[in-house]
Design a protein around this motif. Structure first.
Motif, PDB file in Angstrom:
ATOM      1  N   PRO A 101      11.515  38.461  80.401  1.00 41.07           N
ATOM      2  CA  PRO A 101      11.618  38.177  81.840  1.00 41.07           C
ATOM      3  C   PRO A 101      10.232  38.157  82.486  1.00 41.07           C
ATOM      4  CG  PRO A 101      13.277  39.769  81.183  1.00 41.07           C
ATOM      5  CD  PRO A 101      12.387  39.566  79.982  1.00 41.07           C
ATOM      6  N   GLY A 102       9.989  37.144  83.334  1.00 41.87           N
ATOM      7  CA  GLY A 102       8.680  36.999  83.984  1.00 41.87           C
ATOM      8  C   GLY A 102       7.748  36.062  83.249  1.00 41.87           C
ATOM      9  N   ASP A 103       8.111  35.684  82.003  1.00 46.64           N
ATOM     10  CA  ASP A 103       7.268  34.757  81.240  1.00 46.64           C
ATOM     11  C   ASP A 103       7.494  33.311  81.695  1.00 46.64           C
ATOM     12  OD1 ASP A 103       6.018  36.672  79.734  1.00 46.64           O
ATOM     13  OD2 ASP A 103       7.354  36.459  77.993  1.00 46.64           O
ATOM     14  N   GLU A 104       6.590  32.436  81.205  1.00 48.43           N
ATOM     15  CA  GLU A 104       6.658  31.016  81.566  1.00 48.43           C
ATOM     16  C   GLU A 104       6.709  30.143  80.319  1.00 48.43           C
ATOM     17  OE1 GLU A 104       2.995  30.376  83.649  1.00 48.43           O
ATOM     18  OE2 GLU A 104       3.543  31.758  85.263  1.00 48.43           O
ATOM     19  N   PHE A 105       7.264  28.941  80.472  1.00 50.17           N
ATOM     20  CA  PHE A 105       7.080  27.901  79.464  1.00 50.17           C
ATOM     21  C   PHE A 105       6.808  26.593  80.193  1.00 50.17           C
ATOM     22  CE2 PHE A 105      11.216  25.545  79.320  1.00 50.17           C
ATOM     23  CZ  PHE A 105      11.962  26.351  80.175  1.00 50.17           C
ATOM     24  N   LYS A 150       4.469  31.005  77.069  1.00 55.22           N
ATOM     25  CA  LYS A 150       4.926  31.379  75.727  1.00 55.22           C
ATOM     26  C   LYS A 150       5.355  30.188  74.872  1.00 55.22           C
ATOM     27  CE  LYS A 150       4.223  35.752  76.202  1.00 55.22           C
ATOM     28  NZ  LYS A 150       5.223  36.814  76.262  1.00 55.22           N
ATOM     29  N   ALA A 151       5.468  29.008  75.458  1.00 50.76           N
ATOM     30  CA  ALA A 151       5.893  27.844  74.675  1.00 50.76           C
ATOM     31  C   ALA A 151       5.671  26.570  75.483  1.00 50.76           C
ATOM     32  CB  ALA A 151       7.376  27.958  74.305  1.00 50.76           C
ATOM     33  N   ILE A 152       5.627  25.441  74.756  1.00 51.46           N
ATOM     34  CA  ILE A 152       5.612  24.116  75.383  1.00 51.46           C
ATOM     35  C   ILE A 152       6.798  23.341  74.840  1.00 51.46           C
ATOM     36  CG2 ILE A 152       4.344  21.945  75.650  1.00 51.46           C
ATOM     37  CD1 ILE A 152       1.743  23.500  75.483  1.00 51.46           C
ATOM     38  N   PHE A 153       7.537  22.647  75.727  1.00 52.22           N
ATOM     39  CA  PHE A 153       8.772  21.937  75.356  1.00 52.22           C
ATOM     40  C   PHE A 153       8.657  20.473  75.759  1.00 52.22           C
ATOM     41  CE2 PHE A 153      13.045  20.365  75.703  1.00 52.22           C
ATOM     42  CZ  PHE A 153      13.833  21.127  74.851  1.00 52.22           C
ATOM     43  N   ILE A 154       8.867  19.567  74.783  1.00 55.75           N
ATOM     44  CA  ILE A 154       8.832  18.122  75.068  1.00 55.75           C
ATOM     45  C   ILE A 154       9.978  17.426  74.321  1.00 55.75           C
ATOM     46  CG2 ILE A 154       6.324  18.042  75.430  1.00 55.75           C
ATOM     47  CD1 ILE A 154       6.035  16.939  72.568  1.00 55.75           C
ATOM     48  N   GLU A 155      10.260  16.169  74.691  1.00 61.42           N
ATOM     49  CA  GLU A 155      11.145  15.316  73.894  1.00 61.42           C
ATOM     50  C   GLU A 155      10.278  14.285  73.173  1.00 61.42           C
ATOM     51  OE1 GLU A 155      14.199  13.659  76.470  1.00 61.42           O
ATOM     52  OE2 GLU A 155      15.115  15.624  76.778  1.00 61.42           O
ATOM     53  N   VAL A 179       0.393  28.994  71.565  1.00 61.11           N
ATOM     54  CA  VAL A 179       1.851  29.031  71.768  1.00 61.11           C
ATOM     55  C   VAL A 179       2.509  27.934  70.917  1.00 61.11           C
ATOM     56  CG1 VAL A 179       1.554  29.874  74.138  1.00 61.11           C
ATOM     57  CG2 VAL A 179       1.915  27.419  73.750  1.00 61.11           C
ATOM     58  N   PRO A 180       3.780  28.133  70.541  1.00 58.60           N
ATOM     59  CA  PRO A 180       4.446  27.110  69.724  1.00 58.60           C
ATOM     60  C   PRO A 180       4.835  25.881  70.537  1.00 58.60           C
ATOM     61  CG  PRO A 180       5.965  28.894  70.233  1.00 58.60           C
ATOM     62  CD  PRO A 180       4.624  29.313  70.763  1.00 58.60           C
ATOM     63  N   LEU A 181       4.821  24.717  69.862  1.00 62.39           N
ATOM     64  CA  LEU A 181       5.313  23.476  70.458  1.00 62.39           C
ATOM     65  C   LEU A 181       6.746  23.246  69.989  1.00 62.39           C
ATOM     66  CD1 LEU A 181       4.934  20.825  72.052  1.00 62.39           C
ATOM     67  CD2 LEU A 181       4.141  19.782  69.919  1.00 62.39           C
ATOM     68  N   ILE A 182       7.668  23.146  70.957  1.00 63.33           N
ATOM     69  CA  ILE A 182       9.083  22.871  70.675  1.00 63.33           C
ATOM     70  C   ILE A 182       9.333  21.400  70.998  1.00 63.33           C
ATOM     71  CG2 ILE A 182      11.475  23.485  71.232  1.00 63.33           C
ATOM     72  CD1 ILE A 182      10.206  26.043  72.621  1.00 63.33           C
TER      73      ILE A 182
END
Ligand SMILES: *Cc1c(COP(=O)(O)O)cnc(C)c1O
Length: 426
Positions: A101-105, A150-155, A179-182
């Motif tokens: 809780p409080g983290d960002e992506f 904490k992460a990056i999310f793309i399509e 950070v991991p790439l999702i």
């Protein structure tokens, strides 16, 4: 046996499966059971303590689902996978392992509408904060990084217009940020793009779409690339710290390059509960056997339909990365040389009314909210999925009043073009 590595089409049919050892059944059986008998008390204790692998209860794992997991991991080039009940469930389970809780992506702004909603509203109530970036402006990802990222999310191929994302450039940003790439690879499928080959650490799918491919079963999957070091800096305590629910073991230390997939199973799926029905796993496995054949036909048909639309007098513009004139054609040739997918948008000179009229006159294209079916599908986002947005927001998300989205199926392309021709002309 030769020592050749099997090709993609061979893996699509065989990976993870073998004749059933007790009955000889050649197709993977549907293990429609909730639970599995232990050999003895020691066996039961070792399964519960994660000292041995095996079946306990279908919310944690099931042999039919395990074949699906192994097959998709092989097709994506990952170390392990976890199947869940839907694409959205996959996204929740992945981020639950990464964010406190409080983290960002950071997420690309061009996403499936349901994901925009999930990230904006549902995840906010968990204390997970999404920060939006523009996939056409790599520096916007860099600027969005903070110590709480904490992460990056793309399509890979992005909704709604089928634009192509520069996965390698964004993976460089993720690596620098630690950070991991999702990557949500739903619209491409591993037949067109394998994000792990371009630097992705985690791949997610809605199996509901092209992988299942027949519009009959919901499902989702998480693939672990096995590339990320979860132990650095104490940023990922679910993976690096002792787990009280498993006698204090540390998942990264114990499971190495498939620790993330294990975390998703034993901390995510077990406790949140979105298990995939073995029946759906069977339907999706059957669909995957023909993925290479279907996906090529989807792409070839989509290109023919896009070319027809680009030359039609009622059409103002076509967004299909497979057209040489398209803004994303350079990225399409790099990342998806076999085809630019089958989901794209075009806009009509007649605006909103022309969009509504088109969807009501089409006969072969079904008017509905889905993509990746064998059947061709159409939707007018402004009067349906995006109707709650104001006009400016509609345009910004690529769903202006004049925009129509197609998911081109595997019928004869001449029939699809004839249907569009009668609906546009009449
Ligand atoms: C459909 C879809 C999802 C959500 O998947 P469900 O199986 O419907 O939960 C996520 N991402 C993309 C790109 C999708 O098309």
């Amino acid at each position: 046996m030769s020592d050749r590595l099997p090709g993609f089409s061979t893996l699509a049919v065989h990976a993870g499966a073998q004749p059933d050892p007790t009955t000889g059944a050649r197709a993977t059986p549907i293990y429609q059971t909730t639970s599995f008998v232990f050999n003895d008390a020691d066996h039961a204790a070792s399964l519960f303590g994660l000292q041995a692998f095996g079946n306990i209860y279908t919310r944690i794992g099931n042999p039919t689902n395990a074949v699906l997991e192994e097959r998709v991991a092989a097709l994506e080039g990952g170390t392990a996978a976890l199947a869940v009940a839907s694409g959205h469930a996959a996204q929740v389970v992945v981020l639950q392992q990464l964010l406190q809780p409080g983290d960002e992506f950071i997420a690309a702004r061009k996403l499936y509408g349901g994901s925009i909603n999930q990230f904006t509203h549902a995840f906010k109530s968990f204390g997970w904060n999404v920060v939006w970036a523009d996939p056409d402006d790599i520096a916007s990802f860099e600027r969005a990084v903070t110590p709480r990222t904490k992460a990056i999310f793309i399509e890979s191929i992005a909704n709604p217009a089928g634009s192509i994302t520069d996965i390698e450039a964004i993976s460089t940003v993720a690596r620098k940020a630690g950070v991991p790439l999702i990557v949500d690879n739903t619209l491409a499928s591993p037949y067109l793009i394998r994000p792990i080959d371009h630097g992705a650490d985690i791949v997610v799918h809605s199996l509901t779409k092209f992988l299942g491919g027949h519009g009959n079963s919901l499902g989702g999957i998480i693939v672990d690339a096995g590339t990320f070091d979860w132990s650095t800096g104490g940023k990922y305590p679910m993976l690096s710290e002792p787990r009280p629910e498993y006698h204090g073991i540390r998942l990264q230390e114990t499971f190495g390059n498939f620790a993330f997939a294990i975390a998703c199973r034993v901390l995510g799926l077990r406790d949140l509960g979105p298990a995939l029905s073995p029946f759906n796993a069977f339907m999706i496995l059957t669909g995957i056997e023909t993925l290479p054949l279907r996906m090529q036909k989807h792409c070839d048909n989509a290109k023919a339909v896009a070319e027809f639309l680009a030359g039609h007098p009622a059409v103002a513009s076509v967004n299909y990365a497979g057209l040489a004139s398209d803004k994303y054609n350079r990225l399409a040739r790099k990342y998806a040389p076999k085809g630019a997918g089958a989901v794209f948008t075009f806009s009509l000179k007649g605006g909103y009314d022309a969009g509504v009229s088109l969807v009501s006159k089409l006969q072969l294209f079904s008017h509905l909210a889905n993509v990746g079916d064998t059947r061709s599908l159409v939707i007018h986002p402004a009067s349906t999925t995006h109707s709650q947005l104001d006009d400016a927001a509609k345009v910004k998300s690529g769903a202006g009043p004049d925009v129509v989205r197609l998911s081109v199926g595997i019928e004869d392309k001449e029939d699809l073009i004839a249907d569009l021709e009668q609906a546009l002309g009449a």
